[in-house]
Design a protein around this motif. Structure first.
Motif, PDB file in Angstrom:
ATOM      1  N   GLU A   1       7.671  63.862  32.835  1.00  0.00           N
ATOM      2  CA  GLU A   1       7.168  62.626  33.450  1.00  0.00           C
ATOM      3  C   GLU A   1       6.920  61.543  32.402  1.00  0.00           C
ATOM      4  N   GLY A   2       6.268  61.915  31.304  1.00  0.00           N
ATOM      5  CA  GLY A   2       5.998  60.948  30.241  1.00  0.00           C
ATOM      6  C   GLY A   2       7.262  60.468  29.567  1.00  0.00           C
ATOM      7  N   ALA A   3       8.228  61.383  29.387  1.00  0.00           N
ATOM      8  CA  ALA A   3       9.493  60.996  28.747  1.00  0.00           C
ATOM      9  C   ALA A   3      10.255  59.995  29.604  1.00  0.00           C
ATOM     10  N   MET A   4      10.204  60.149  30.922  1.00  0.00           N
ATOM     11  CA  MET A   4      10.882  59.208  31.797  1.00  0.00           C
ATOM     12  C   MET A   4      10.249  57.820  31.731  1.00  0.00           C
ATOM     13  N   ILE A   5       8.922  57.772  31.591  1.00  0.00           N
ATOM     14  CA  ILE A   5       8.254  56.475  31.441  1.00  0.00           C
ATOM     15  C   ILE A   5       8.742  55.780  30.177  1.00  0.00           C
ATOM     16  N   VAL A   6       8.804  56.551  29.082  1.00  0.00           N
ATOM     17  CA  VAL A   6       9.274  55.987  27.812  1.00  0.00           C
ATOM     18  C   VAL A   6      10.734  55.573  27.922  1.00  0.00           C
ATOM     19  N   ALA A   7      11.563  56.409  28.538  1.00  0.00           N
ATOM     20  CA  ALA A   7      12.993  56.116  28.650  1.00  0.00           C
ATOM     21  C   ALA A   7      13.242  54.822  29.421  1.00  0.00           C
ATOM     22  N   GLU A   8      12.530  54.634  30.524  1.00  0.00           N
ATOM     23  CA  GLU A   8      12.673  53.394  31.287  1.00  0.00           C
ATOM     24  C   GLU A   8      12.271  52.192  30.436  1.00  0.00           C
ATOM     25  N   ARG A   9      11.230  52.352  29.651  1.00  0.00           N
ATOM     26  CA  ARG A   9      10.774  51.268  28.795  1.00  0.00           C
ATOM     27  C   ARG A   9      11.817  50.939  27.731  1.00  0.00           C
ATOM     28  N   LEU A  10      12.470  51.972  27.180  1.00  0.00           N
ATOM     29  CA  LEU A  10      13.483  51.737  26.148  1.00  0.00           C
ATOM     30  C   LEU A  10      14.694  50.994  26.720  1.00  0.00           C
ATOM     31  N   LEU A  11      15.128  51.378  27.923  1.00  0.00           N
ATOM     32  CA  LEU A  11      16.255  50.669  28.534  1.00  0.00           C
ATOM     33  C   LEU A  11      15.931  49.194  28.743  1.00  0.00           C
ATOM     34  N   GLN A  12      14.706  48.910  29.138  1.00  0.00           N
ATOM     35  CA  GLN A  12      14.307  47.516  29.329  1.00  0.00           C
ATOM     36  C   GLN A  12      14.301  46.760  28.011  1.00  0.00           C
ATOM     37  N   ARG A  13      13.823  47.411  26.941  1.00  0.00           N
ATOM     38  CA  ARG A  13      13.765  46.739  25.635  1.00  0.00           C
ATOM     39  C   ARG A  13      15.154  46.404  25.119  1.00  0.00           C
ATOM     40  N   VAL A  14      16.143  47.255  25.374  1.00  0.00           N
ATOM     41  CA  VAL A  14      17.505  46.954  24.934  1.00  0.00           C
ATOM     42  C   VAL A  14      18.006  45.675  25.605  1.00  0.00           C
ATOM     43  N   LYS A  15      17.621  45.455  26.845  1.00  0.00           N
ATOM     44  CA  LYS A  15      18.039  44.245  27.556  1.00  0.00           C
ATOM     45  C   LYS A  15      17.426  42.984  26.956  1.00  0.00           C
ATOM     46  N   GLU A  16      16.371  43.152  26.143  1.00  0.00           N
ATOM     47  CA  GLU A  16      15.707  42.006  25.521  1.00  0.00           C
ATOM     48  C   GLU A  16      16.296  41.645  24.158  1.00  0.00           C
ATOM     49  N   VAL A  17      17.316  42.383  23.705  1.00  0.00           N
ATOM     50  CA  VAL A  17      17.942  42.100  22.412  1.00  0.00           C
ATOM     51  C   VAL A  17      18.604  40.729  22.459  1.00  0.00           C
ATOM     52  N   GLU A  18      18.207  39.845  21.570  1.00  0.00           N
ATOM     53  CA  GLU A  18      18.688  38.460  21.590  1.00  0.00           C
ATOM     54  C   GLU A  18      20.037  38.290  20.907  1.00  0.00           C
ATOM     55  N   SER A  19      20.327  39.140  19.921  1.00  0.00           N
ATOM     56  CA  SER A  19      21.567  38.960  19.166  1.00  0.00           C
ATOM     57  C   SER A  19      22.807  39.362  19.969  1.00  0.00           C
ATOM     58  N   VAL A  20      22.636  40.165  21.039  1.00  0.00           N
ATOM     59  CA  VAL A  20      23.755  40.528  21.920  1.00  0.00           C
ATOM     60  C   VAL A  20      23.275  40.328  23.354  1.00  0.00           C
ATOM     61  N   PRO A  21      23.347  39.110  23.887  1.00  0.00           N
ATOM     62  CA  PRO A  21      22.821  38.824  25.229  1.00  0.00           C
ATOM     63  C   PRO A  21      23.466  39.696  26.299  1.00  0.00           C
ATOM     64  N   GLY A  22      22.646  40.134  27.252  1.00  0.00           N
ATOM     65  CA  GLY A  22      23.156  40.926  28.358  1.00  0.00           C
ATOM     66  C   GLY A  22      23.440  42.372  28.021  1.00  0.00           C
ATOM     67  N   LEU A  23      22.955  42.844  26.884  1.00  0.00           N
ATOM     68  CA  LEU A  23      23.221  44.221  26.465  1.00  0.00           C
ATOM     69  C   LEU A  23      22.435  45.206  27.329  1.00  0.00           C
ATOM     70  N   THR A  24      23.068  46.311  27.684  1.00  0.00           N
ATOM     71  CA  THR A  24      22.401  47.414  28.364  1.00  0.00           C
ATOM     72  C   THR A  24      22.663  48.694  27.576  1.00  0.00           C
ATOM     73  N   ALA A  25      22.067  49.791  28.009  1.00  0.00           N
ATOM     74  CA  ALA A  25      22.232  51.045  27.280  1.00  0.00           C
ATOM     75  C   ALA A  25      22.240  52.217  28.242  1.00  0.00           C
ATOM     76  N   SER A  26      22.788  53.324  27.767  1.00  0.00           N
ATOM     77  CA  SER A  26      22.717  54.602  28.468  1.00  0.00           C
ATOM     78  C   SER A  26      21.831  55.528  27.657  1.00  0.00           C
ATOM     79  N   LEU A  27      21.145  56.424  28.364  1.00  0.00           N
ATOM     80  CA  LEU A  27      20.187  57.277  27.676  1.00  0.00           C
ATOM     81  C   LEU A  27      20.252  58.695  28.235  1.00  0.00           C
TER      82      LEU A  27
END
Length: 313
Positions: A235-261
């Motif tokens: 349960e805790g790992a899923m909370i962290v994983a969702e947060r990490l996917l969101q943070r990748v979307k905030e990367v400014e140097s590559v707009p619109g970036l997403t990730a798989s985890l």
């Protein structure tokens, strides 16, 4: 020896915790009030804060305030035996770990020592990265190394080996994540060298900012990162994983970036014996889950709820 602050209003429980920690050669200060705990943290900067969560003491509230003022100090929350969701509550409060009573000396000492070791390890990894960035700024070229031979990954292997042994012995969960930006070969790899390095550094920074101090994120191969989450169930790992996917979307140097985890979780069965798990099995499971996430179109997490691993004779 390290300085540990124990925030516990019960004299009997606080006394037991003090004895446990002092027997391991730690210096201990006990407080019974949230405001006094905050004052002690500001004054003494403890290596770890242990805080009770009970009807008479708001340890979660204390943790939130500490993370606003001193985010680098690890917090261990202590829950009553009847608490049903300690991990998710601790994660929501921002704590690095939690324990559920009744507490035994070996469990308390092991957990506190691990929290300090991981905190020191993150400092060491940060120093390595800072030195590499200085070399890059000075025009020193870092030779590429095969996957699995970087200083960060070699360190993580040693840390995970030690942590798996503790997890099996003291029956607490650990989680392992593998993340890769979607369409890396098209969106990041073709960038000019300095720009590509800057983008990868920004991704790593975003990931690290989303983690607790007890967690660790390191580059695995170019474009791929692994994240280690001790004392973290599914349960805790899923909370962290969702947060990490969101943070990748905030990367400014590559707009619109997403990730798989990809997610791998080890939750020892509540029985005696040695369960079969290793760095290699966690790496393989996370890698397989990552490939499923990529095959499904990306911007997602794969890795189902684990079945507790039964011990072998």
């Amino acid at each position: 020896m390290a300085f540990i602050l124990v925030a516990e209003p019960s004299a009997s429980i606080a006394g037991a915790l003090r004895r446990f920690l002092e027997s391991a050669h730690h210096e201990v200060t006990v407080v019974g009030d949230v405001q006094e705990a905050l004052a002690r943290v500001r004054e003494l900067a403890p290596a770890v804060v242990m805080a009770s969560v009970s009807e008479g003491f708001d340890g979660e509230g204390l943790c939130r305030q500490l993370k606003e003022e001193a985010p680098g100090i690890p917090v261990l929350l202590l829950y009553l035996p009847e608490e049903e969701q300690p991990e998710s509550r601790a994660a929501a409060a921002g704590a690095e770990a939690c324990l559920v009573g009744p507490l035994k000396r070996a469990t308390v000492v092991s957990c506190v020592n691990l929290m300090m070791q991981v905190a020191h390890a993150r400092e060491a990894v940060a120093q390595i990265r800072a030195e590499l960035q200085m070399q890059q700024s000075a025009g020193v070229r870092r030779e590429s190394t095969p996957a699995g031979s970087s200083p960060d990954l070699d360190f993580l292997k040693r840390l995970l080996f030690m942590e798996v042994k503790r997890s099996r012995r003291y029956r607490y969960p650990i989680s392992f994540l593998m993340l890769e930006p979607d369409r890396f070969a098209e969106r990041v790899a073709p960038l000019p060298g300095p720009q590509r390095t800057s983008a990868l550094a920004e991704i790593l920074r975003k990931l690290s900012e989303a983690l607790r101090d007890i967690d660790l994120a390191v580059p695995f191969a170019e474009g791929r990162f692994i994240v280690f989450l001790p004392h973290t169930p599914y349960e805790g790992a899923m909370i962290v994983a969702e947060r990490l996917l969101q943070r990748v979307k905030e990367v400014e140097s590559v707009p619109g970036l997403t990730a798989s985890l990809g997610l791998a979780v080890f939750e020892p069965a509540a029985v005696k014996g040695q369960a079969q798990v290793s760095f290699g099995t966690l790496m393989k499971e996370a890698g397989d889950s990552l490939r499923r996430a990529q095959a499904a179109g990306g911007d997602r997490i794969e890795g189902g709820r684990p079945t507790p691993v039964e011990p072998t004779e």
